[in-house]
Write a protein that holds these residues in place. Structure first.
Motif, short mmCIF file in Angstrom:
data_model
loop_
_atom_site.label_atom_id
_atom_site.label_comp_id
_atom_site.label_asym_id
_atom_site.label_seq_id
_atom_site.Cartn_x
_atom_site.Cartn_y
_atom_site.Cartn_z
N MET A 1 46.53 7.41 34.38
CA MET A 1 45.46 7.54 35.20
C MET A 1 44.41 6.86 35.51
N LYS A 2 44.25 5.93 36.82
CA LYS A 2 43.05 5.16 36.92
C LYS A 2 41.84 5.95 36.59
N LYS A 3 40.93 5.52 35.98
CA LYS A 3 39.62 6.01 35.88
C LYS A 3 38.36 5.40 36.44
N ASN A 4 38.54 4.12 36.73
CA ASN A 4 37.65 3.15 37.15
C ASN A 4 37.48 3.37 38.68
N ARG A 5 36.51 3.58 39.09
CA ARG A 5 36.08 3.87 40.59
C ARG A 5 35.30 2.75 41.02
N LEU A 6 35.05 1.60 40.41
CA LEU A 6 34.44 0.62 40.97
C LEU A 6 35.68 -0.40 41.28
N SER A 7 35.58 -1.27 42.36
CA SER A 7 36.26 -2.48 42.50
C SER A 7 35.99 -3.56 41.55
N SER A 8 36.97 -4.52 41.42
CA SER A 8 36.70 -5.10 40.20
C SER A 8 35.40 -6.41 40.58
N SER A 9 35.22 -6.68 41.82
CA SER A 9 34.00 -7.38 42.32
C SER A 9 32.53 -6.84 42.11
N LEU A 10 32.73 -5.40 42.50
CA LEU A 10 31.45 -4.69 42.31
C LEU A 10 31.25 -4.31 40.78
N GLN A 11 32.37 -4.11 39.90
CA GLN A 11 32.18 -4.06 38.50
C GLN A 11 31.68 -5.17 37.72
N THR A 12 32.02 -6.29 38.35
CA THR A 12 31.57 -7.83 37.88
C THR A 12 30.21 -8.10 38.41
N GLY A 13 29.82 -7.76 39.60
CA GLY A 13 28.35 -7.75 40.16
C GLY A 13 27.37 -6.79 39.32
N LEU A 14 27.77 -5.57 39.10
CA LEU A 14 26.82 -4.69 38.56
C LEU A 14 26.58 -5.11 37.13
N ASN A 15 27.61 -5.72 36.53
CA ASN A 15 27.52 -6.16 35.04
C ASN A 15 26.72 -7.49 35.07
N THR A 16 26.73 -8.28 36.17
CA THR A 16 25.94 -9.45 36.19
C THR A 16 24.44 -8.92 36.32
N GLN A 17 23.98 -8.06 37.44
CA GLN A 17 22.82 -7.50 37.43
C GLN A 17 22.14 -6.81 36.26
N MET A 18 23.13 -6.26 35.58
CA MET A 18 22.64 -5.43 34.34
C MET A 18 22.05 -6.64 33.51
N THR A 19 22.83 -7.82 33.37
CA THR A 19 22.33 -9.01 32.30
C THR A 19 20.87 -9.42 33.11
N GLN A 20 20.91 -9.49 34.59
CA GLN A 20 19.88 -10.02 35.18
C GLN A 20 18.47 -9.05 34.74
N GLU A 21 18.63 -7.75 34.86
CA GLU A 21 17.56 -6.83 34.32
C GLU A 21 17.23 -7.11 32.86
N ALA A 22 18.22 -7.46 31.94
CA ALA A 22 17.89 -7.59 30.56
C ALA A 22 16.96 -8.89 30.50
N LEU A 23 17.45 -9.98 31.21
CA LEU A 23 16.73 -11.15 31.40
C LEU A 23 15.29 -10.96 31.77
N ALA A 24 14.98 -10.14 32.75
CA ALA A 24 13.70 -9.80 33.44
C ALA A 24 13.00 -9.17 32.30
N ALA A 25 13.47 -8.32 31.43
CA ALA A 25 12.73 -7.71 30.41
C ALA A 25 12.35 -8.89 29.22
N GLN A 26 13.17 -9.88 29.15
CA GLN A 26 13.00 -10.93 28.03
C GLN A 26 11.83 -11.57 28.69
#
Length: 183
Positions: A1-26
């Motif tokens: 059963m597929k549990k991932n509700r994000l497209s691969s492009s949104l998954q990649t984009g959200l992960n990239t933004q998560m890293t950007q937020e971590a950089l902003a904190a730094q």
């Protein structure tokens, strides 16, 4: 059963933004350490609080990615830029960093809209408002620094700014909260 509700492009984009937020904190953390070393404890306190806020943004992305059944990818955080050369330069760099964060959020909003991923689009609306607030706050601080003399601000003006930022609210009042009775 597929549990991932994000497209691969949104998954990649959200992960990239998560890293950007971590950089902003730094970046905020790095600039807070710099402000402390320069004797600006009020400005440092303000920046330390914002470092925590950016880390909380990172955690929101992490939790959302996992809630949608996708894989959160924890990446290395780039090193923050060099120390600021002045208080004005510090807040100019912060403003530019916030503009970059806003661009990343807007890209994700458009992507989620185009894909019809309304859950992600809705999730991102909080960040749209937050980035408006962050940019407004940075612009207001740059205005205060300009009034204080900008790069030529006196020690007294910088002392007052430092003292004011010790207790400055972490949020800016936005236009959407204003009315004719409450400008």
């Amino acid at each position: 059963m597929k549990k991932n509700r994000l497209s691969s492009s949104l998954q990649t984009g959200l992960n990239t933004q998560m890293t950007q937020e971590a950089l902003a904190a730094q970046i905020y953390l790095s600039y807070a350490a710099w402000a402390t070393s320069e004797g600006f404890s009020g400005i440092a306190n303000f920046l330390f609080r914002h470092a925590n806020e950016e880390r909380n943004h990172m955690m929101k992305f992490l939790e959302y990615i996992m809630e949608r059944g996708a894989k959160a990818e924890i990446e290395a955080i780039p090193k923050p830029p060099k120390d600021p050369t002045s208080i004005q330069n510090c807040f100019e760099q912060i403003f530019q960093q916030e503009i970059g964060n806003t661009a990343g959020i807007y890209k994700l909003v458009k992507m989620s809209f185009d894909e019809g991923d309304w859950a992600t689009w809705h999730f991102l609306q909080w960040f749209v408002k937050e980035q408006t607030e962050e940019e407004t706050l940075a612009l207001n601080l740059l205005d205060k620094i300009k009034v204080a003399g900008g790069e030529k601000a006196t020690s007294e003006a910088l002392y007052n700014l430092d003292r004011d930022l010790q207790k400055e609210p972490d949020e800016a009042a936005l236009a959407e909260t204003k009315s004719a009775a409450n400008p």
